[in-house]
Write an enzyme that holds these catalytic residues in place. Structure first.
Site, mmCIF file in Angstrom:
data_model
loop_
_atom_site.group_PDB
_atom_site.id
_atom_site.type_symbol
_atom_site.label_atom_id
_atom_site.label_comp_id
_atom_site.label_asym_id
_atom_site.label_seq_id
_atom_site.Cartn_x
_atom_site.Cartn_y
_atom_site.Cartn_z
ATOM 1 N N ASN A 184 0.835 -1.200 0.000
ATOM 2 C CA ASN A 184 0.000 0.000 0.000
ATOM 3 C C ASN A 184 0.872 1.254 0.000
ATOM 4 O OD1 ASN A 184 0.540 -0.907 2.685
ATOM 5 N ND2 ASN A 184 -1.173 0.250 3.532
ATOM 6 N N GLU A 241 0.311 5.125 0.708
ATOM 7 C CA GLU A 241 -0.603 6.165 1.189
ATOM 8 C C GLU A 241 -0.137 7.550 0.758
ATOM 9 O OE1 GLU A 241 -1.128 5.451 5.397
ATOM 10 O OE2 GLU A 241 -2.370 3.679 4.982
ATOM 11 N N CYS A 298 -4.126 0.797 -2.462
ATOM 12 C CA CYS A 298 -4.034 -0.452 -1.710
ATOM 13 C C CYS A 298 -2.936 -1.340 -2.318
ATOM 14 C CB CYS A 298 -5.348 -1.206 -1.753
ATOM 15 S SG CYS A 298 -6.652 -0.486 -0.741
ATOM 16 N N GLU A 318 -3.172 -4.414 -3.225
ATOM 17 C CA GLU A 318 -3.702 -5.195 -4.352
ATOM 18 C C GLU A 318 -3.674 -4.363 -5.634
ATOM 19 O OE1 GLU A 318 -4.983 -4.678 -1.405
ATOM 20 O OE2 GLU A 318 -6.125 -6.385 -0.653
ATOM 21 N N CYS A 337 -10.458 -4.457 0.049
ATOM 22 C CA CYS A 337 -11.544 -3.477 0.172
ATOM 23 C C CYS A 337 -12.481 -3.613 -1.036
ATOM 24 C CB CYS A 337 -10.970 -2.059 0.268
ATOM 25 S SG CYS A 337 -10.403 -1.398 -1.325
HETATM 26 N N1 THU Z 1 -5.295 -1.650 2.552
HETATM 27 C C1 THU Z 1 -4.699 -2.421 1.589
HETATM 28 O O1 THU Z 1 -3.648 -2.057 1.035
HETATM 29 N N2 THU Z 1 -5.300 -3.588 1.250
HETATM 30 C C2 THU Z 1 -6.382 -4.111 1.869
HETATM 31 O O2 THU Z 1 -6.785 -5.223 1.539
HETATM 32 C C3 THU Z 1 -7.064 -3.349 2.933
HETATM 33 C C4 THU Z 1 -6.536 -1.996 3.200
HETATM 34 C C5 THU Z 1 -4.602 -0.423 2.967
HETATM 35 C C6 THU Z 1 -5.234 0.883 2.569
HETATM 36 C C7 THU Z 1 -4.621 1.818 3.586
HETATM 37 O O3 THU Z 1 -3.329 2.198 3.145
HETATM 38 C C8 THU Z 1 -4.447 0.954 4.817
HETATM 39 O O4 THU Z 1 -4.514 -0.382 4.373
HETATM 40 C C9 THU Z 1 -5.488 1.197 5.894
HETATM 41 O O5 THU Z 1 -6.743 1.112 5.383
#
Ligand code: THU
Length: 138
Positions: free
Chosen positions: A41, A43, A52, A54, A92
């Site tokens: 991920n 951010e 994310c 994925e 998500c």
């Molecule tokens: N996140 C992912 O990268 N993948 C997931 O399957 C769930 C959430 C990340 C998004 C954000 O950077 C952090 O987790 C918190 O939500």
């Protein structure tokens, strides 16, 4: 479980950029032609702009090959800490839709905690009655 995918997901997770949530996620996928792509991920200070894990991994896959088998996901492993209630972290809603774009009924989506315990899903389980179109990969 695909041990190689699990290791790749765990490894890439260590390079996540998650200074806001401090929730670190790694994803590794194997294409139908056997190649592996991974992503963490990413951010952003503008919170909705974050990616994310994925999504990052799918971007790597699509950028790498025009071969149809290289653009179909055979399996994905997601590694993160468990979330509220001890539930394993699953993709998500947006990532479920993005995974569907490049998945088939055979695609296996495995969600593990860092110790390797978790659960396996199909895309239909994660996104029942999901929206898709035929031949989306051209
Ligand atoms: N996140 C992912 O990268 N993948 C997931 O399957 C769930 C959430 C990340 C998004 C954000 O950077 C952090 O987790 C918190 O939500």
């Amino acid at each position: 479980m695909d041990a190689e995918l699990f290791e790749r997901a765990r490894d890439v997770r260590s390079r996540a950029h998650a200074p806001y949530s401090r929730f670190y996620v790694g994803a590794a996928l194997r294409t139908e032609d056997g190649r592996i792509f991974a992503g963490a991920n990413v951010e952003n200070a503008s919170f909705p702009e974050g990616w994310c894990a994925e999504t990052s991994a799918l971007g790597q896959m699509i950028s790498s090959s025009l071969d149809p088998a290289g653009r179909r996901v055979a399996s994905v492993v997601v590694v993160a800490d468990r979330v509220e209630g001890g539930i394993v972290c699953t993709p998500c809603g947006g990532c479920r839709q993005r995974l569907k774009e490049f998945s088939t009924a055979r695609t296996v989506i495995e969600c593990f905690d860092p110790t390797g315990k978790g659960q396996s899903f199909s895309i239909a389980e994660l996104l029942p009655a999901g929206f898709g179109i035929d031949e989306p990969r051209a």
